[in-house]
Design a protein around this motif. Structure first.
Motif, PDB file in Angstrom:
ATOM      1  N   VAL A  47       5.081  -2.497   9.795  1.00 36.38           N
ATOM      2  CA  VAL A  47       4.249  -2.001   8.695  1.00 36.38           C
ATOM      3  C   VAL A  47       3.928  -0.539   8.970  1.00 36.38           C
ATOM      4  O   VAL A  47       3.458  -0.188  10.058  1.00 36.38           O
ATOM      5  N   ASP A  48       4.199   0.309   8.010  1.00 33.50           N
ATOM      6  CA  ASP A  48       3.923   1.735   8.162  1.00 33.50           C
ATOM      7  C   ASP A  48       2.413   1.947   8.279  1.00 33.50           C
ATOM      8  O   ASP A  48       1.652   1.544   7.389  1.00 33.50           O
ATOM      9  N   ALA A  49       1.979   2.574   9.369  1.00 34.02           N
ATOM     10  CA  ALA A  49       0.545   2.763   9.602  1.00 34.02           C
ATOM     11  C   ALA A  49      -0.086   3.705   8.593  1.00 34.02           C
ATOM     12  O   ALA A  49      -1.302   3.679   8.393  1.00 34.02           O
ATOM     13  N   ALA A  50       0.716   4.526   7.927  1.00 34.48           N
ATOM     14  CA  ALA A  50       0.168   5.496   6.983  1.00 34.48           C
ATOM     15  C   ALA A  50      -0.120   4.904   5.613  1.00 34.48           C
ATOM     16  O   ALA A  50      -1.139   5.228   4.990  1.00 34.48           O
ATOM     17  N   ASP A  51       0.778   4.012   5.144  1.00 33.12           N
ATOM     18  CA  ASP A  51       0.605   3.529   3.770  1.00 33.12           C
ATOM     19  C   ASP A  51       0.707   2.019   3.606  1.00 33.12           C
ATOM     20  O   ASP A  51       0.543   1.500   2.495  1.00 33.12           O
ATOM     21  N   GLY A  52       0.995   1.267   4.671  1.00 36.38           N
ATOM     22  CA  GLY A  52       1.040  -0.179   4.585  1.00 36.38           C
ATOM     23  C   GLY A  52       2.332  -0.747   4.037  1.00 36.38           C
ATOM     24  O   GLY A  52       2.423  -1.959   3.791  1.00 36.38           O
ATOM     25  N   SER A  53       3.355   0.071   3.847  1.00 34.24           N
ATOM     26  CA  SER A  53       4.634  -0.459   3.379  1.00 34.24           C
ATOM     27  C   SER A  53       5.248  -1.358   4.454  1.00 34.24           C
ATOM     28  O   SER A  53       5.146  -1.084   5.644  1.00 34.24           O
ATOM     29  N   VAL A  54       5.890  -2.455   4.010  1.00 35.73           N
ATOM     30  CA  VAL A  54       6.332  -3.520   4.907  1.00 35.73           C
ATOM     31  C   VAL A  54       7.853  -3.578   4.966  1.00 35.73           C
ATOM     32  O   VAL A  54       8.527  -3.527   3.926  1.00 35.73           O
ATOM     33  N   GLU A  55       8.379  -3.696   6.187  1.00 42.92           N
ATOM     34  CA  GLU A  55       9.814  -3.872   6.383  1.00 42.92           C
ATOM     35  C   GLU A  55      10.031  -5.039   7.336  1.00 42.92           C
ATOM     36  O   GLU A  55       9.438  -5.087   8.411  1.00 42.92           O
ATOM     37  N   ARG A  56      10.881  -5.986   6.950  1.00 49.32           N
ATOM     38  CA  ARG A  56      11.202  -7.110   7.821  1.00 49.32           C
ATOM     39  C   ARG A  56      12.186  -6.653   8.895  1.00 49.32           C
ATOM     40  O   ARG A  56      13.160  -5.952   8.611  1.00 49.32           O
ATOM     41  N   MET A  57      11.945  -7.077  10.169  1.00 49.31           N
ATOM     42  CA  MET A  57      12.819  -6.703  11.263  1.00 49.31           C
ATOM     43  C   MET A  57      13.843  -7.808  11.536  1.00 49.31           C
ATOM     44  O   MET A  57      13.609  -8.981  11.229  1.00 49.31           O
ATOM     45  N   ASP A  58      14.958  -7.421  12.144  1.00 46.76           N
ATOM     46  CA  ASP A  58      15.978  -8.392  12.513  1.00 46.76           C
ATOM     47  C   ASP A  58      15.656  -9.090  13.820  1.00 46.76           C
ATOM     48  O   ASP A  58      16.069 -10.230  14.058  1.00 46.76           O
ATOM     49  N   THR A  59      14.930  -8.417  14.707  1.00 40.44           N
ATOM     50  CA  THR A  59      14.578  -8.995  16.005  1.00 40.44           C
ATOM     51  C   THR A  59      13.346  -9.882  15.880  1.00 40.44           C
ATOM     52  O   THR A  59      12.597  -9.815  14.909  1.00 40.44           O
TER      53      THR A  59
END
Length: 456
Positions: free
Chosen positions: A373-385
């Motif tokens: 999760v981007d600490a600046a704006d809260g945008s979320v990305e799922r990780m492969d690991t």
């Protein structure tokens, strides 16, 4: 080890600044008066009072992982032991002089609530960090607590760097401070109610989750303060409060209270608007926040009931909401009846922060995963690991059960790549507990025992 921790405390003082430099102690990280954790220390559930779960100076084992040792909680049982609740591993170290050179050694402490031929008891054991050799073992009987529901004394284990502190229910609820040298009791404090939260320490005080938190003097166990605005007899925090130099952050269901340490007055409260399966419009229950660089990152969701919820970033100065985040999924308010597993979306547990990214476990459309999760704006990305729950030297460490065997992973989060792994062959379907990084070791507790992973 034949050099006691008390003896090593004296050597620490004699060694002076040279020992501190060897330990890699950054200034201002102290958890209690006179104690600054070095590279082989992990004093509490999430390393320190800010609940970061990130060691600031340990190198960790890196990607070249191997199983260094495993140890059982007790070697005195004549029959099979049933392990229920596990503590976080606590690691304490001190410099010793060997052949004129100051070096660091360390001891791992772990607790478990066990049911065996000796009955229900809390066992606290000490192991050499490098070899796994058992140093000592201490047991506390678990008495039935009428009207208090289930109790979990082992969960409370923590340290202020000078002593271990663990909850007991042998003769009514209490706290016991143990000597790291031999497990002998240094002081005991009777309590009105047992605790479910690990103990954390800062500035000579011990803090524990209560209704909402309680603080005790680390030296003698005397009670310093108690903050309970709701006085709900059923509410009991299972996470330790988050403590900075001037503020204590404690949770009350869907609210976080920021309390001034000096005056005991509430500075602000923050809430969330996440719709949940259990609580609907009441808001999701907060876990204790992680405080980094003036921001509190708090997850709102409980894994025990697979409820829905997200994460909130809060400015610690005034309690204002900076952003909210949740994995992709349908709006829980559209569910009819029991939630469909395929649509659930939530974050769980507590996050950790590296650089400008918040890492957290969660559920996305019914599938378990690890998220950045981007600490600046809260945008979320799922990780492969699979990620991890503790970190050191910009590496994440985690354990999972793969094909019935416990497997540890080292992850480079910037590349979303698993850079190393190691498997414990002798354990069958272990249940994973909390973890720690100390020096070049990654330590995990399970219901089968304690394991340390180190470099090859």
């Amino acid at each position: 080890m034949d050099t006691s921790l008390r003896r090593r405390s004296l050597l620490r003082a004699v060694a002076g600044t040279g020992a501190a430099a060897l330990a890699g102690c950054p200034a201002g990280i102290g958890q209690s008066t006179g104690f600054e954790p070095g590279e082989r220390d992990w004093p509490s559930y999430r390393f320190g009072p800010r609940n970061t779960a990130v060691h600031p100076s340990a190198p960790g084992p890196g990607g070249d992982l191997t199983v260094a040792w495993t140890g059982s909680y007790t070697d005195s049982s004549d029959g099979p032991a049933g392990v229920s609740v596990l503590s976080a591993p606590v690691v304490l170290s001190a410099p010793v002089v060997l052949d004129g050179t100051v070096v660091l050694d360390g001891t791992v402490f772990a607790a478990a609530d066990i049911n065996d031929d000796s009955g229900w008891r809390t066992v606290v054991s000490a192991f050499d960090l490098a070899t796994g050799e058992r140093q000592w073992e201490r047991s506390f009987p678990i008495a039935e607590m009428y009207g208090e529901g289930n109790t979990s004394p082992a969960r409370t284990l923590g340290s202020d760097g000078e002593r271990l502190v663990v909850g007991t229910v042998s003769d009514g609820p209490g706290l016991a401070a143990l000597s790291p040298d031999d497990g002998e009791t240094e002081w005991e404090q009777a309590l009105d109610t047992p605790y479910e939260s690990p103990v954390t320490a800062e500035g000579g005080s011990l803090f524990v989750g209560d209704r909402l938190y309680a603080a005790f003097d680390a030296g003698d166990g005397s009670r310093e303060s108690h903050y309970a605005p709701g006085e709900d007899p059923l509410w009991r925090n299972r996470f330790p409060p988050t403590v900075t130099e001037d503020t204590i952050f404690a949770t009350d269901h869907d609210e976080i209270h920021a309390v001034d340490r000096e005056s005991g007055e509430r500075r602000w409260t923050a809430s969330n608007d996440f719709y949940t399966i259990l609580y609907q419009q009441e808001g999701a229950p907060f876990n204790s926040p992680v405080v980094v660089d003036g921001v509190a990152y708090a997850v709102c969701g409980r894994i025990t009931n697979r409820d829905t919820g997200g994460m909130v970033a809060i400015d610690i100065e005034d309690g204002s909401e900076l952003w909210t985040a949740i994995p992709e999924g349908d709006d829980p308010q559209t569910y009819e009846g029991d939630p469909a597993e395929a649509e659930q979306a939530a974050f769980y547990g507590m996050p950790l922060v590296l650089d400008d990214t918040v890492y957290v476990q969660g559920m996305e459309r019914g599938e378990w995963g690890f998220f950045a999760v981007d600490a600046a704006d809260g945008s979320v990305e799922r990780m492969d690991t699979d990620g991890g729950l503790v970190a050191a030297d910009d590496r994440l460490y985690g354990v999972t059960t793969e094909d019935g065997r416990l497997t540890a992973s080292a992850v480079d989060p910037s590349a979303d790549e698993r850079i190393g792994s190691a498997t414990v062959a002798q354990w069958d379907e272990p249940r994973v507990g909390p973890q720690a990084v100390a020096g070049e070791y990654y330590v995990a507790t399970t219901d089968q025992g304690v394991v340390a992973f180190g470099p090859n």
